[in-house]
Design a protein around this motif. Sequence first.
Motif, PDB file in Angstrom:
ATOM      1  N   GLY A 136      15.135   9.467  15.073  1.00 27.80           N
ATOM      2  CA  GLY A 136      16.032   9.228  13.800  1.00 27.80           C
ATOM      3  C   GLY A 136      16.871   8.269  14.300  1.00 27.80           C
ATOM      4  N   VAL A 137      16.716   6.912  14.593  1.00 29.55           N
ATOM      5  CA  VAL A 137      17.639   6.103  15.008  1.00 29.55           C
ATOM      6  C   VAL A 137      18.156   5.348  13.623  1.00 29.55           C
ATOM      7  CG1 VAL A 137      17.987   3.930  16.379  1.00 29.55           C
ATOM      8  CG2 VAL A 137      16.613   5.996  17.208  1.00 29.55           C
ATOM      9  N   GLY A 138      19.417   5.035  13.608  1.00 26.22           N
ATOM     10  CA  GLY A 138      19.614   4.220  12.690  1.00 26.22           C
ATOM     11  C   GLY A 138      19.500   2.507  12.612  1.00 26.22           C
ATOM     12  N   GLU A 139      19.647   2.058  11.592  1.00 31.29           N
ATOM     13  CA  GLU A 139      19.182   0.565  11.379  1.00 31.29           C
ATOM     14  C   GLU A 139      20.454  -0.069  11.333  1.00 31.29           C
ATOM     15  OE1 GLU A 139      16.467   0.631   8.024  1.00 31.29           O
ATOM     16  OE2 GLU A 139      14.760   1.464   9.045  1.00 31.29           O
ATOM     17  N   ILE A 140      20.329  -1.311  11.471  1.00 28.41           N
ATOM     18  CA  ILE A 140      21.392  -2.210  11.056  1.00 28.41           C
ATOM     19  C   ILE A 140      22.441  -2.224   9.950  1.00 28.41           C
ATOM     20  CG2 ILE A 140      22.043  -4.787  10.776  1.00 28.41           C
ATOM     21  CD1 ILE A 140      21.949  -4.388  13.628  1.00 28.41           C
ATOM     22  N   ARG A 141      21.512  -2.024   8.789  1.00 32.43           N
ATOM     23  CA  ARG A 141      22.242  -1.894   7.506  1.00 32.43           C
ATOM     24  C   ARG A 141      22.931  -0.671   7.458  1.00 32.43           C
ATOM     25  NH1 ARG A 141      16.449  -1.413   6.241  1.00 32.43           N
ATOM     26  NH2 ARG A 141      16.033   0.749   5.526  1.00 32.43           N
ATOM     27  N   TYR A 145      28.135   2.902   7.687  1.00 36.50           N
ATOM     28  CA  TYR A 145      28.016   4.443   7.514  1.00 36.50           C
ATOM     29  C   TYR A 145      28.364   5.077   8.749  1.00 36.50           C
ATOM     30  CZ  TYR A 145      26.358   3.214   2.854  1.00 36.50           C
ATOM     31  OH  TYR A 145      26.026   2.800   1.435  1.00 36.50           O
ATOM     32  N   LEU A 146      27.407   4.680  10.063  1.00 36.18           N
ATOM     33  CA  LEU A 146      27.692   5.056  11.133  1.00 36.18           C
ATOM     34  C   LEU A 146      29.298   5.040  11.700  1.00 36.18           C
ATOM     35  CD1 LEU A 146      24.555   3.831  12.895  1.00 36.18           C
ATOM     36  CD2 LEU A 146      24.897   6.441  12.091  1.00 36.18           C
ATOM     37  N   THR A 181      22.959   4.484  18.523  1.00 35.33           N
ATOM     38  CA  THR A 181      21.820   3.881  18.639  1.00 35.33           C
ATOM     39  C   THR A 181      21.180   3.277  17.290  1.00 35.33           C
ATOM     40  OG1 THR A 181      21.184   4.799  20.779  1.00 35.33           O
ATOM     41  CG2 THR A 181      19.443   3.626  19.740  1.00 35.33           C
ATOM     42  N   ILE A 182      20.813   1.937  17.206  1.00 37.26           N
ATOM     43  CA  ILE A 182      20.375   1.286  16.033  1.00 37.26           C
ATOM     44  C   ILE A 182      18.948   0.401  16.365  1.00 37.26           C
ATOM     45  CG2 ILE A 182      22.748   1.586  14.775  1.00 37.26           C
ATOM     46  CD1 ILE A 182      22.361  -1.881  15.463  1.00 37.26           C
ATOM     47  N   ARG A 183      18.328   0.301  15.186  1.00 40.43           N
ATOM     48  CA  ARG A 183      17.115  -0.639  15.549  1.00 40.43           C
ATOM     49  C   ARG A 183      17.648  -1.852  14.595  1.00 40.43           C
ATOM     50  NH1 ARG A 183      13.105   1.024  18.548  1.00 40.43           N
ATOM     51  NH2 ARG A 183      12.708   3.180  18.823  1.00 40.43           N
ATOM     52  N   ASP A 184      17.344  -3.261  14.965  1.00 44.75           N
ATOM     53  CA  ASP A 184      17.303  -4.209  14.055  1.00 44.75           C
ATOM     54  C   ASP A 184      16.319  -4.397  13.271  1.00 44.75           C
ATOM     55  OD1 ASP A 184      15.487  -5.397  15.708  1.00 44.75           O
ATOM     56  OD2 ASP A 184      16.969  -6.673  16.787  1.00 44.75           O
ATOM     57  N   ASN A 185      16.108  -5.546  12.539  1.00 47.53           N
ATOM     58  CA  ASN A 185      15.234  -5.571  11.409  1.00 47.53           C
ATOM     59  C   ASN A 185      13.877  -5.792  12.172  1.00 47.53           C
ATOM     60  OD1 ASN A 185      16.965  -5.402   9.381  1.00 47.53           O
ATOM     61  ND2 ASN A 185      17.478  -7.540   9.347  1.00 47.53           N
ATOM     62  N   ALA A 186      13.859  -6.077  13.562  1.00 48.37           N
ATOM     63  CA  ALA A 186      12.468  -6.394  14.144  1.00 48.37           C
ATOM     64  C   ALA A 186      11.957  -5.088  14.790  1.00 48.37           C
ATOM     65  CB  ALA A 186      12.665  -7.534  15.314  1.00 48.37           C
ATOM     66  N   CYS A 188      13.829  -3.751  17.263  1.00 50.17           N
ATOM     67  CA  CYS A 188      14.494  -3.486  18.636  1.00 50.17           C
ATOM     68  C   CYS A 188      15.585  -2.558  18.836  1.00 50.17           C
ATOM     69  CB  CYS A 188      14.853  -4.833  19.234  1.00 50.17           C
ATOM     70  SG  CYS A 188      13.498  -6.017  18.751  1.00 50.17           S
ATOM     71  N   LEU A 189      15.928  -1.733  19.944  1.00 49.14           N
ATOM     72  CA  LEU A 189      16.750  -1.000  20.078  1.00 49.14           C
ATOM     73  C   LEU A 189      17.906  -1.425  20.725  1.00 49.14           C
ATOM     74  CD1 LEU A 189      16.467   1.985  19.282  1.00 49.14           C
ATOM     75  CD2 LEU A 189      16.180   2.587  21.529  1.00 49.14           C
ATOM     76  N   TRP A 190      19.293  -1.086  19.898  1.00 45.07           N
ATOM     77  CA  TRP A 190      20.606  -1.735  20.538  1.00 45.07           C
ATOM     78  C   TRP A 190      21.620  -0.525  20.611  1.00 45.07           C
ATOM     79  CZ3 TRP A 190      21.574  -6.955  21.267  1.00 45.07           C
ATOM     80  CH2 TRP A 190      20.710  -7.905  20.873  1.00 45.07           C
ATOM     81  N   LEU A 191      22.524  -0.665  21.431  1.00 42.59           N
ATOM     82  CA  LEU A 191      23.624   0.391  21.534  1.00 42.59           C
ATOM     83  C   LEU A 191      24.644  -0.070  20.843  1.00 42.59           C
ATOM     84  CD1 LEU A 191      24.892   3.102  22.233  1.00 42.59           C
ATOM     85  CD2 LEU A 191      25.351   1.924  24.292  1.00 42.59           C
ATOM     86  N   ALA A 192      25.372   0.451  19.498  1.00 37.97           N
ATOM     87  CA  ALA A 192      26.416  -0.116  18.799  1.00 37.97           C
ATOM     88  C   ALA A 192      27.526   0.587  19.428  1.00 37.97           C
ATOM     89  CB  ALA A 192      26.141   0.085  17.316  1.00 37.97           C
ATOM     90  N   LYS A 193      28.776  -0.106  19.876  1.00 32.55           N
ATOM     91  CA  LYS A 193      29.886   0.367  20.177  1.00 32.55           C
ATOM     92  C   LYS A 193      30.826   0.172  19.391  1.00 32.55           C
ATOM     93  CE  LYS A 193      30.278   0.711  24.898  1.00 32.55           C
ATOM     94  NZ  LYS A 193      30.391   0.328  26.257  1.00 32.55           N
TER      95      LYS A 193
END
Length: 449
Positions: A136-141, A145-146, A181-186, A188-193
């Motif tokens: 259940g990872v979030g997305e860039i958009r 909200y996060l 933790t989020i996924r971009d439009n492609a 890919c997994l990123w950590l958002a700080k």
Amino acid sequence: MTKTEKLAVFSHLNGEWAPCGLLSLTQDGVCTVGSTFAYGTRYIDRANALEIDPVALALKNKPEIKGKALLPPAGLTLFGGIRDAAPDAWGRRVIESKLKVPPNSLPESVYLLHAGSDRVGALDIRPNLQSGEMIGVGEIRTLQYLMEAADRIEEGLPIPANLEPIFVAGTALGGARPKATIRDNAGCLWLAKFSGRNETVNLPWVEYGTLQLAREVGFVVPSVKVEKIGDRSVMLIQRFDRYWDQPDSQPVHAGADTLVLDRPGNGRIEKRLAFISGLTLLGCHETESITKSYGDLANAIRKYCHPAVVMADTKDLFRRMVYNIFVTNKDDHLRNHGFVWDPELMGWRLSPLYDVTPNTSVAQDRYLHLSVGPRGRYAHLDNALAAHSLFRLSERRAAEMIAQVWEKVRQWKVSFEVSGVPGEQIDKVQTAFRHIDDISTAELRKKTK
């Protein structure tokens, strides 16, 4: 009342989850009083089986441990490799908010189970062997909200239904700063700080600039970028424990080679790298971190990492220590030194660099978290040079490495400007960056020329 709970541990092998073994946790309320782990007999026979950690759960001698319940090292109540798969400060706050309970009021088993399947590394902890993964990872958009949800958690406020994605995206992560933790439009997994509402220094921009500078020094650093959400900033750092490759491709080296495999498509699947912290490699408790040294880590690298990378990793560790002195990174505790399993070597190696944040100060004498050399934690280049033998370096070679780091760090303002760090943030953080004349003797400076 003491209670023992059995949990299933899964390992991610070549894009798929495999049952790894059973963890028995003995808990007295919120306190973990003991644990054992037994690898599954089928798992241990796999050629590509990952060891949970090299200190207490190594797979070097499979016949000796097959079918046995193993104990944590050095009187610890929990295995280091399992602890690294558990959420740390921020992730625990998110779980507590989700379950509507006070801080630090849950047993370790609850934190482990609620961390979700996108936790760091290649392990998952589930109630039993029949349980599925929890994704259940979030997305860039959903970043806005996060961030709003993270603010509410920091303030101790309840989370409304529309902000509940934080309960999955933010549960598996360590450190004290708000993150997700989020996924971009492609995909890919990123950590958002996230930046804090009341921070005097914009930490996302500053950490971004410091990691970009580290890349110029020559460290292996994941991709980083900064996104603006209204008047706030978010730093995104590529999850170096994930990469995309063909299901039947030949194993690749962890680090620089896996960081470039960052895009799905053309039949590629997401694969994971096992991860452990410096705490695990030293087999110690969190409270012991401040008593340890970079020399201790160098010894552990020689003992537990793959022989092919020992020389390079100990050199890199020395350079990281020197870099931390130059940028006053006092957050260099053992959780911020990581190690990943190299799929090609089938062994552990130093992870890419992460979590490097300068600390502003007007003090002349400064100290790191870990001990540097014979003068302890004193953040001085002469102290670092005096420890050269701990890294199997000659004094001359260590001095050359100090000079190489300084050659880039001396231009830190230019680097920050080129990276787009706002000018006011450069001004605010400038006291963190040390000039070589302020942290070395004339004798050392002669050796670096």
